[in-house]
Design an enzyme around this catalytic site. Sequence first.
Site, short mmCIF file in Angstrom:
data_model
loop_
_atom_site.label_atom_id
_atom_site.label_comp_id
_atom_site.label_asym_id
_atom_site.label_seq_id
_atom_site.Cartn_x
_atom_site.Cartn_y
_atom_site.Cartn_z
N GLY A 14 0.38 -0.86 0.51
CA GLY A 14 0.42 0.26 0.16
C GLY A 14 1.05 1.09 -0.18
O GLY A 14 0.37 2.25 0.14
N ASN A 16 1.30 3.14 -2.75
CA ASN A 16 0.39 4.04 -3.09
C ASN A 16 -0.55 4.40 -2.59
O ASN A 16 -1.21 5.77 -2.68
CB ASN A 16 0.27 3.28 -4.61
CG ASN A 16 1.44 3.55 -5.84
OD1 ASN A 16 1.85 4.72 -6.60
ND2 ASN A 16 1.53 2.27 -6.10
N LEU A 89 -9.35 -9.40 -10.34
CA LEU A 89 -10.58 -8.42 -11.45
C LEU A 89 -11.62 -8.12 -11.11
O LEU A 89 -12.16 -8.81 -9.74
CB LEU A 89 -10.84 -9.39 -12.57
CG LEU A 89 -11.28 -9.52 -13.76
CD1 LEU A 89 -10.67 -8.07 -14.45
CD2 LEU A 89 -11.71 -10.55 -14.61
N ASN A 104 -7.56 3.09 -12.22
CA ASN A 104 -6.01 1.66 -12.25
C ASN A 104 -4.62 2.37 -11.74
O ASN A 104 -4.66 3.26 -13.03
CB ASN A 104 -6.97 0.59 -12.57
CG ASN A 104 -5.17 -0.54 -12.49
OD1 ASN A 104 -5.24 -0.68 -11.14
ND2 ASN A 104 -4.87 -1.31 -13.64
N HIS A 106 -0.64 1.12 -13.69
CA HIS A 106 -0.36 -0.52 -14.04
C HIS A 106 1.30 -0.09 -14.06
O HIS A 106 1.10 1.13 -14.39
CB HIS A 106 -0.86 -0.74 -14.72
CG HIS A 106 -0.59 -2.09 -15.51
ND1 HIS A 106 -0.88 -3.15 -15.39
CD2 HIS A 106 0.33 -2.21 -16.59
CE1 HIS A 106 -0.32 -4.57 -15.95
NE2 HIS A 106 0.54 -3.77 -16.15
N ASP A 147 -6.52 -4.43 -17.85
CA ASP A 147 -5.92 -3.26 -18.22
C ASP A 147 -5.94 -2.76 -19.58
O ASP A 147 -5.09 -2.43 -20.09
CB ASP A 147 -4.20 -4.33 -18.52
CG ASP A 147 -3.33 -4.16 -16.54
OD1 ASP A 147 -4.38 -3.81 -16.28
OD2 ASP A 147 -3.30 -5.70 -17.00
N GLU A 176 5.55 6.39 -10.49
CA GLU A 176 3.89 6.09 -9.36
C GLU A 176 3.70 6.85 -8.17
O GLU A 176 2.46 7.58 -7.86
CB GLU A 176 3.63 4.58 -8.86
CG GLU A 176 3.25 4.22 -9.85
CD GLU A 176 2.88 2.12 -9.61
OE1 GLU A 176 3.28 2.47 -8.20
OE2 GLU A 176 2.55 1.49 -10.17
C1 GAR Z 1 2.64 -0.92 -7.88
O1 GAR Z 1 3.49 -0.87 -8.83
C2 GAR Z 1 1.18 -1.37 -8.77
O2 GAR Z 1 1.51 -0.10 -9.64
C3 GAR Z 1 0.93 -2.86 -9.23
O3 GAR Z 1 1.31 -2.99 -7.84
C4 GAR Z 1 2.27 -2.56 -7.13
C5 GAR Z 1 1.76 -1.74 -5.58
O4 GAR Z 1 2.42 -1.73 -5.35
N1 GAR Z 1 -0.35 -3.08 -9.52
C6 GAR Z 1 -0.43 -3.72 -10.44
O5 GAR Z 1 0.76 -4.62 -11.16
C7 GAR Z 1 -1.89 -3.98 -10.72
N2 GAR Z 1 -1.93 -4.67 -12.78
P1 GAR Z 1 1.79 -0.46 -3.78
O6 GAR Z 1 1.33 -1.56 -2.69
O7 GAR Z 1 3.33 -0.78 -2.40
O8 GAR Z 1 1.45 0.60 -3.98
#
Ligand code: GAR
Length: 192
Positions: A14, A16, A89, A104, A106, A147, A176
């Site tokens: 988490g 992000n 999904l 979302n 990606h 996606d 991100e």
């Molecule tokens: C992030 O890099 C996000 O883009 C990716 O998971 C990570 C979560 O990191 N999402 C995907 O791959 C979705 N298909 P976080 O939990 O530290 O935010």
Amino acid sequence: MKKKRIAVFASGSGSNAERIFEYFKNHNQVEVALLLCNKSTAGVLERAKKFSIPTFTFSRQEFYNSHLVLTTLKDQQIDVVVLAGFMWLVPAYLVEAFPDKIVNIHPALLPKFGGKGMYGMHVHEAVKAAAEKETGITIHLVNQQYDEGSILAQFSCKIDPNNSAEEIAKRVLKLEHENYAKVIENLVLNQV
Ligand code: GAR
């Protein structure tokens, strides 16, 4: 005027989600009203607690075979749903209930390196294996295919063949953290 209410969905650490909590903490038009999570041990739950954001956890069965999550979002008067490292999904009933209001992130430049099985480190490993010269992030609306929803924004960074998948992941995560909350703000203020 009433603030727009965001619900954040996350499955893991988490980082992000935390950036988003921080960004909207003192915002006068937008608030994070709820954090939803499919894993009771996920680090993101602690991060939400730190910001006094209410949390709601749910099982696969509840997500796909009931409307519990939708009822919760409606009860909380959620305007926009934000997926931040959410790995399941999104089912049709949710996409239909929030048309063009689910966003979302990606960790690659879609349409490259997207689709089922392409998440987290799998993406960065595939980018490395393909000897790409750049990678980045895609922020997009969610439809019923992994996606494939309309792209709202993309940000890229250079990489080279000497970079490990972990190094690539670090660079992408930085992009991100720098950009996701601003794109969400723009969507919420201008399109909802
Ligand atoms: C992030 O890099 C996000 O883009 C990716 O998971 C990570 C979560 O990191 N999402 C995907 O791959 C979705 N298909 P976080 O939990 O530290 O935010």
